[in-house]
Design an enzyme around this catalytic site. Structure first.
Site, PDB file in Angstrom:
ATOM      1  N   HIS A 176       0.857  -1.185   0.000  1.00  0.00           N
ATOM      2  CA  HIS A 176       0.000   0.000   0.000  1.00  0.00           C
ATOM      3  C   HIS A 176       0.891   1.233   0.000  1.00  0.00           C
ATOM      4  O   HIS A 176       1.678   1.431   0.923  1.00  0.00           O
ATOM      5  CB  HIS A 176      -0.901   0.048   1.244  1.00  0.00           C
ATOM      6  CG  HIS A 176      -1.711  -1.181   1.462  1.00  0.00           C
ATOM      7  ND1 HIS A 176      -2.139  -1.580   2.720  1.00  0.00           N
ATOM      8  CD2 HIS A 176      -2.175  -2.117   0.604  1.00  0.00           C
ATOM      9  CE1 HIS A 176      -2.823  -2.701   2.608  1.00  0.00           C
ATOM     10  NE2 HIS A 176      -2.862  -3.042   1.333  1.00  0.00           N
ATOM     11  N   GLN A 177       0.761   2.055  -1.024  1.00  0.00           N
ATOM     12  CA  GLN A 177       1.521   3.303  -1.086  1.00  0.00           C
ATOM     13  C   GLN A 177       0.530   4.453  -1.162  1.00  0.00           C
ATOM     14  O   GLN A 177      -0.438   4.395  -1.915  1.00  0.00           O
ATOM     15  CB  GLN A 177       2.453   3.309  -2.307  1.00  0.00           C
ATOM     16  CG  GLN A 177       3.412   2.126  -2.358  1.00  0.00           C
ATOM     17  CD  GLN A 177       2.810   0.889  -3.023  1.00  0.00           C
ATOM     18  OE1 GLN A 177       2.138   0.999  -4.045  1.00  0.00           O
ATOM     19  NE2 GLN A 177       3.049  -0.290  -2.449  1.00  0.00           N
TER      20      GLN A 177
END
Length: 783
Positions: A713-714
């Protein structure tokens, strides 16, 4: 070269390395030209064979022929070094790749080996100091292990890089039958057996072939309805355009979709595009942000063109093979990492983006996060009726539900361990049906029961008749003009590979939406001349660390037929929260042999092969931190990140909790991924020894490259806010600097979210779409 090995008193195993090399180099991560020198390859081959050597096994130790073959096969016998050389030469995009090449050259020399390997490079044989490849295997093993624990940061980085590439390639490469020589030995089936039996049909983009050709492809089918075509060509078959067509045909196809097109002489210069396409809105990216906004705008009657850097992987042309899928569907083939390799980063790069390869978790924005964003960040719309409705709408469109017909191996263990220890545990809502018992969702959805954007919002785009998708396009910059003293977005310039080579095209649009992810969006905005200092900063990664537990086949529980890679990937979760709202969630990953091997500690060639033979009955559980720490991103190949003390503490608490969960669930052996590779046989120790082990393993530092940290997750790299000095976009999702330029992906998150972000991304994108619609309506009324 033929390498013939005989088992002690058993069957012979014949391995033709040259034949294997030719077969394997074109599969999975193969097909990349290897430009390393002969000296560099000599060092690389020696390193690969040190990590995965040929091990002589006796009958009394190994009786199965597949196991014997596995133990006796070294990396070079399977042509792994050549494939790794290709990745280093062509595929990897990391700022320190040059350092790896220098180290490989140094290791081919006596002096370089002395510098990098120290006293282990000495020998009693003349010339007394030898190159790495000339050292005996046991010394090479000592050297490699010393690097993993070295005081020198660059040696630890070198070890991590070579280990990652070697193990990932070895355990994912496949032959012409889509099989790997290790899979039977480690209890892995490869692709889903049911899916494997179905005939694969090459994807054809229907609008670009005649009706006669379409019927011919469909064989003798009696019914040619929408569902038949969807199954044959993929659900988006009517909305895809083949970008590699000759320019005139490409222009004709776009015109069939209602887009005005002008064709010029083929040029690569940005001032002389070969084609100019006109539309109401251009959307860069097709994931959870871009897919939603494209679908909403198209359904409202506006002409929308979606540009996607990745390719379309329909159900009909999926492989569900780990290596090929990562290479085709992940950003940089899954080989993305921070500048210091402290975090391995996984992000989608295909039509559907992350929604095509994620693990189905569909969790609404937590209440404490909504409170923080609306109050502390002063973004009131997060606490509005519109945002609440948006979450409900996107969940309904994805078919989010919480039912589970049967829980898989990993989640069954997590749930039982939590119940035994008294930890909180709840069911994770998913955008898939209750009977979706599939462990291969990270490689695409085999049957469409996981409702990513390619099955939902992009279908709305196609069904509306107002949009089209161009895969295989890389947007170079956002085009702008000055109007009334302010810059206004007028479209984008994109580049693609045609039959003539690189070509440049323009898209002229009334609004421009950038949704190519928190790693790629900042680079595009910067290339386009935006100067806001918040672009590329405040990057959050949700750092993840894991622990594992081994449950032998003869365990009373779980069912001996269950395997770690099967079943719904995420169906149960627990949490470690603090009053501040910054803690960790406990969930399970999807680990197939390649990623499993990369994460497992390496202490010797024999040890890693023993660990791999337990693969199918080794469960993993991870802790994911809602991080206060942050980083910067200039491009997907230039990422820096600094974890804060609180984040490390939360992950350590999560590790301690996971070890207790695994033991309570009945694991025979437990451990973490720390490079020292310590394990504990839970059944044979006292409670005091168990407590000591948990305390020791969960208190180890996590920021010194000794334990692999991952991120899927960015977010936050173009964060939303009310002040242009502290944010990159305003509450409507529009950039502060350029009018008509919107951002609609996880990069706009004000802070880290703390849970799986798909629902939040889609809800924000839905709200941003309402702002874009207002802009389009105003422009329409003025015109």
């Amino acid at each position: 070269m033929n390498n013939n090995k005989s088992l002690k008193g058993g069957d012979s195993v014949s391995i033709d390395a040259e034949k294997l090399q030719q077969e394997l180099l074109n599969m999975g991560f193969g097909g990349y030209a290897n430009s390393l020198s002969a000296r560099q390859m000599e060092s690389l081959s020696a390193l690969c064979d040190t990590l995965l050597p040929s091990i002589d096994v006796a009958d009394e130790d190994v009786v199965d022929s597949s196991l014997s073959n596995f133990y006796r096969t070294s990396a070079s016998m399977a042509a792994t070094p050549q494939r790794v050389g290709g990745l280093i030469s062509e595929r990897m995009r990391h700022p320190r790749i040059w350092l790896m090449k220098v180290c490989l050259w140094l290791l081919s020399t006596c002096i370089g080996t002395l510098i990098l390997c120290g006293r282990h490079s000495f020998s009693t044989r003349f010339p007394y100091v030898h190159s790495f490849a000339r050292l005996p295997p046991h010394k090479r093993q000592q050297i490699t292990l010393s690097w993993s624990l070295s005081f020198f940061f660059h040696l630890r980085t070198l070890f991590l890089a070579i280990k990652l590439l070697t193990l990932l390639v070895f355990f994912t490469q496949v032959d012409e039958k889509n099989e790997n020589l290790s899979w039977k030995a480690i209890g892995y089936t490869g692709p889903d057996p049911d899916f494997r039996k179905k005939p694969r049909t090459p994807l054809k983009i229907v609008p670009l072939i005649s009706k006669d050709e379409e019927l011919k492809c469909k064989g003798d089918a009696d019914h040619h309805n929408h569902n038949d075509q969807s199954l044959l060509f993929g659900p988006l078959y009517r909305g895809l355009i083949d970008i590699k067509l000759p320019t005139n045909f490409l222009a004709e196809s776009l015109q069939q979709f209602g887009f005005p097109v002008s064709v010029n002489s083929p040029k690569t210069a940005i001032a002389n595009p070969s084609m100019v396409i006109q539309c109401d809105a251009v959307v860069v990216g097709s994931g959870s942000g871009g897919g939603v906004i494209a679908g909403v705008l198209a359904k409202a009657g506006y002409k929308v063109l979606v540009l996607e850097k990745g390719n379309y992987c329909a159900r009909t042309n999926l492989s569900l093979l780990e290596g090929p899928s990562m290479d085709q569907m992940y950003l940089n083939g899954g080989l993305t990492g921070t500048h210091d390799l402290g975090i391995v980063v996984l992000a989608g790069s295909t039509v559907g983006g992350g929604s095509a390869i994620n693990w189905s978790a569909s969790i609404q924005t937590p209440k404490h996060v909504i409170s923080e964003w609306s109050n502390q960040c002063e973004l009131e719309f997060f606490d509005s009726k519109l945002y609440r409705e948006a979450m409900d709408i996107v969940c309904e469109r994805m078919g989010v539900q919480s039912g589970i017909d049967e829980e898989g191996f990993n989640n069954e263990i997590l749930r039982r361990g939590c119940e035994e220890t008294g930890y909180n545990v709840k069911t994770i809502p998913r955008n898939s049906t209750s009977d979706h018992y599939c462990g291969w969702c990270g490689f695409g959805c085999k049957d469409g029961r996981k409702k990513g954007t390619a099955e939902t919002w992009l279908m709305d785009l196609v069904d509306s008749g107002n949009g089209a998708i161009l895969p295989g396009c890389e947007v170079i910059k956002v085009l702008q003009k000055k109007r009334n003293g302010r810059k206004t977005a007028t479209g984008v310039a994109f580049e693609f590979d045609s039959r003539r080579g690189k070509e440049m095209c323009f898209v002229e649009s009334k609004v421009t939406i950038v949704a190519c992810g928190a790693l790629s969006t900042p680079a595009l905005l910067t290339r386009s001349g935006l100067k806001n200092p918040n672009i590329g900063r405040n990057l959050h990664l949700h750092p993840v660390t894991m622990a594992w537990g081994y449950f032998p086949d003869n365990s009373e529980w779980p069912n001996k037929e269950k395997r770690s890679y099967e079943g719904g990937i995420m169906t149960a979760m627990s949490s470690v929260f603090h009053d501040s709202g910054y803690g960790a969630v406990i969930q399970t990953p999807s680990l197939h042999p390649g990623m499993f091997s990369v994460l497992m500690p390496w202490t010797s060639g024999l040890d890693i092969k023993k660990r791999m033979t337990r693969f199918s009955r080794t469960t993993h559980i991870f802790a994911l931190a809602r991080d206060r720490g942050s980083g910067t991103v200039k491009s997907p190949s230039s990422i820096t990140y600094q974890m804060e003390d609180l984040d490390e503490m939360n992950l350590q608490k999560g590790l301690g909790k996971i070890l207790r969960i695994l033991a309570a669930a009945g694991a025979e052996e437990i451990g973490t991924h720390h490079c020292r590779g310590k394990t504990l046989n839970v059944k044979k120790v006292s409670s005091n020894e168990f407590e000591r082990f948990v305390k020791e393993e969960s208190s180890r530092p996590l920021r010194d490259l000794s334990t692999p940290i991952c991120s899927a997750h960015q977010m936050g790299s173009c964060r939303m806010g009310v002040d242009p000095k502290k944010s990159a976009v305003n509450p409507m999702g529009e950039t502060w600097e350029v009018e008509g330029l919107f951002v609609a992906d996880a990069s706009v998150f004000p802070t880290a979210l703390g849970v799986n972000p798909m629902v939040t991304v889609q809800a924000i994108a839905y709200c941003t779409a309402q702002s874009v619609l207002e802009v389009l309506r105003r422009k329409k009324s003025r015109s």
